[in-house]
Scaffold this motif. Structure first.
Motif, mmCIF file in Angstrom:
data_model
loop_
_atom_site.group_PDB
_atom_site.id
_atom_site.type_symbol
_atom_site.label_atom_id
_atom_site.label_comp_id
_atom_site.label_asym_id
_atom_site.label_seq_id
_atom_site.Cartn_x
_atom_site.Cartn_y
_atom_site.Cartn_z
ATOM 1 N N PRO A 29 9.991 1.825 3.066
ATOM 2 C CA PRO A 29 9.135 0.970 3.890
ATOM 3 C C PRO A 29 9.590 -0.489 3.862
ATOM 4 O O PRO A 29 10.163 -0.947 2.876
ATOM 5 C CB PRO A 29 7.760 1.107 3.235
ATOM 6 C CG PRO A 29 8.041 1.475 1.843
ATOM 7 C CD PRO A 29 9.336 2.256 1.866
ATOM 8 N N LYS A 31 8.943 -4.612 3.859
ATOM 9 C CA LYS A 31 8.028 -5.427 3.065
ATOM 10 C C LYS A 31 6.700 -5.639 3.783
ATOM 11 O O LYS A 31 5.645 -5.631 3.163
ATOM 12 C CB LYS A 31 8.668 -6.763 2.721
ATOM 13 C CG LYS A 31 9.771 -6.639 1.713
ATOM 14 C CD LYS A 31 10.291 -7.985 1.293
ATOM 15 C CE LYS A 31 11.389 -7.805 0.253
ATOM 16 N NZ LYS A 31 11.886 -9.090 -0.231
ATOM 17 N N LYS A 32 6.745 -5.808 5.078
ATOM 18 C CA LYS A 32 5.514 -5.981 5.842
ATOM 19 C C LYS A 32 4.655 -4.729 5.741
ATOM 20 O O LYS A 32 3.442 -4.806 5.610
ATOM 21 C CB LYS A 32 5.818 -6.275 7.307
ATOM 22 C CG LYS A 32 6.463 -7.617 7.542
ATOM 23 C CD LYS A 32 6.768 -7.818 9.013
ATOM 24 C CE LYS A 32 7.510 -9.111 9.252
ATOM 25 N NZ LYS A 32 7.880 -9.275 10.663
ATOM 26 N N ASP A 33 5.298 -3.573 5.818
ATOM 27 C CA ASP A 33 4.584 -2.312 5.739
ATOM 28 C C ASP A 33 3.975 -2.129 4.351
ATOM 29 O O ASP A 33 2.896 -1.566 4.214
ATOM 30 C CB ASP A 33 5.505 -1.143 6.064
ATOM 31 C CG ASP A 33 5.957 -1.141 7.521
ATOM 32 O OD1 ASP A 33 5.271 -1.768 8.356
ATOM 33 O OD2 ASP A 33 6.999 -0.527 7.809
ATOM 34 N N GLU A 34 4.658 -2.595 3.312
ATOM 35 C CA GLU A 34 4.131 -2.468 1.961
ATOM 36 C C GLU A 34 2.825 -3.251 1.823
ATOM 37 O O GLU A 34 1.873 -2.773 1.221
ATOM 38 C CB GLU A 34 5.152 -2.988 0.943
ATOM 39 C CG GLU A 34 6.356 -2.093 0.762
ATOM 40 C CD GLU A 34 7.392 -2.684 -0.189
ATOM 41 O OE1 GLU A 34 7.105 -3.700 -0.851
ATOM 42 O OE2 GLU A 34 8.485 -2.107 -0.274
ATOM 43 N N LYS A 35 2.788 -4.443 2.398
ATOM 44 C CA LYS A 35 1.570 -5.242 2.336
ATOM 45 C C LYS A 35 0.432 -4.549 3.071
ATOM 46 O O LYS A 35 -0.706 -4.536 2.612
ATOM 47 C CB LYS A 35 1.820 -6.623 2.930
ATOM 48 C CG LYS A 35 2.710 -7.495 2.073
ATOM 49 C CD LYS A 35 2.940 -8.853 2.706
ATOM 50 C CE LYS A 35 3.897 -9.686 1.870
ATOM 51 N NZ LYS A 35 4.189 -10.989 2.497
ATOM 52 N N MET A 37 0.122 -1.339 3.520
ATOM 53 C CA MET A 37 -0.270 -0.167 2.751
ATOM 54 C C MET A 37 -1.152 -0.575 1.569
ATOM 55 O O MET A 37 -2.126 0.107 1.250
ATOM 56 C CB MET A 37 0.964 0.599 2.283
ATOM 57 C CG MET A 37 1.706 1.291 3.413
ATOM 58 S SD MET A 37 3.183 2.153 2.874
ATOM 59 C CE MET A 37 2.455 3.489 1.963
ATOM 60 N N GLU A 38 -0.813 -1.678 0.910
ATOM 61 C CA GLU A 38 -1.624 -2.152 -0.199
ATOM 62 C C GLU A 38 -3.026 -2.520 0.286
ATOM 63 O O GLU A 38 -4.013 -2.236 -0.377
ATOM 64 C CB GLU A 38 -0.966 -3.365 -0.856
ATOM 65 C CG GLU A 38 0.268 -3.019 -1.665
ATOM 66 C CD GLU A 38 0.959 -4.251 -2.223
ATOM 67 O OE1 GLU A 38 0.418 -5.365 -2.120
ATOM 68 O OE2 GLU A 38 2.063 -4.098 -2.779
ATOM 69 N N LYS A 41 -4.950 0.660 0.879
ATOM 70 C CA LYS A 41 -5.369 1.268 -0.385
ATOM 71 C C LYS A 41 -6.582 0.558 -0.948
ATOM 72 O O LYS A 41 -7.511 1.191 -1.449
ATOM 73 C CB LYS A 41 -4.225 1.234 -1.397
ATOM 74 C CG LYS A 41 -3.134 2.235 -1.126
ATOM 75 C CD LYS A 41 -2.041 2.153 -2.172
ATOM 76 C CE LYS A 41 -0.900 3.093 -1.866
ATOM 77 N NZ LYS A 41 0.180 2.985 -2.868
#
Length: 66
Positions: A29, A31-35, A37-38, A41
């Protein structure tokens, strides 16, 4: 015959290299997608806490009625 074998080997190498490159980047993923996703969650955790509180209140109400 020798040239044909060389072309086939080169084509196989290119195909394997391209598929390996695509596979290595397919699941990673950004970095934008990680944020995002967090954030999702955290929202799910908040929803679960709210549901547990609601269930606890319902149980308390049932006990009070008895």
């Amino acid at each position: 015959m020798n040239k044909l074998l060389t072309v086939i080997v080169a084509a196989m190498f290119a195909a394997v290299s391209a598929s390996a490159f695509a596979a290595s980047h397919a699941g990673a993923p950004m970095k934008k997608d990680e944020k995002k996703m967090e954030k999702k969650k955290a929202e799910k955790k908040a929803e679960k806490k709210a549901e547990k509180k609601a269930e606890g209140k319902k149980k308390d109400e049932k006990k009070d009625k008895k």
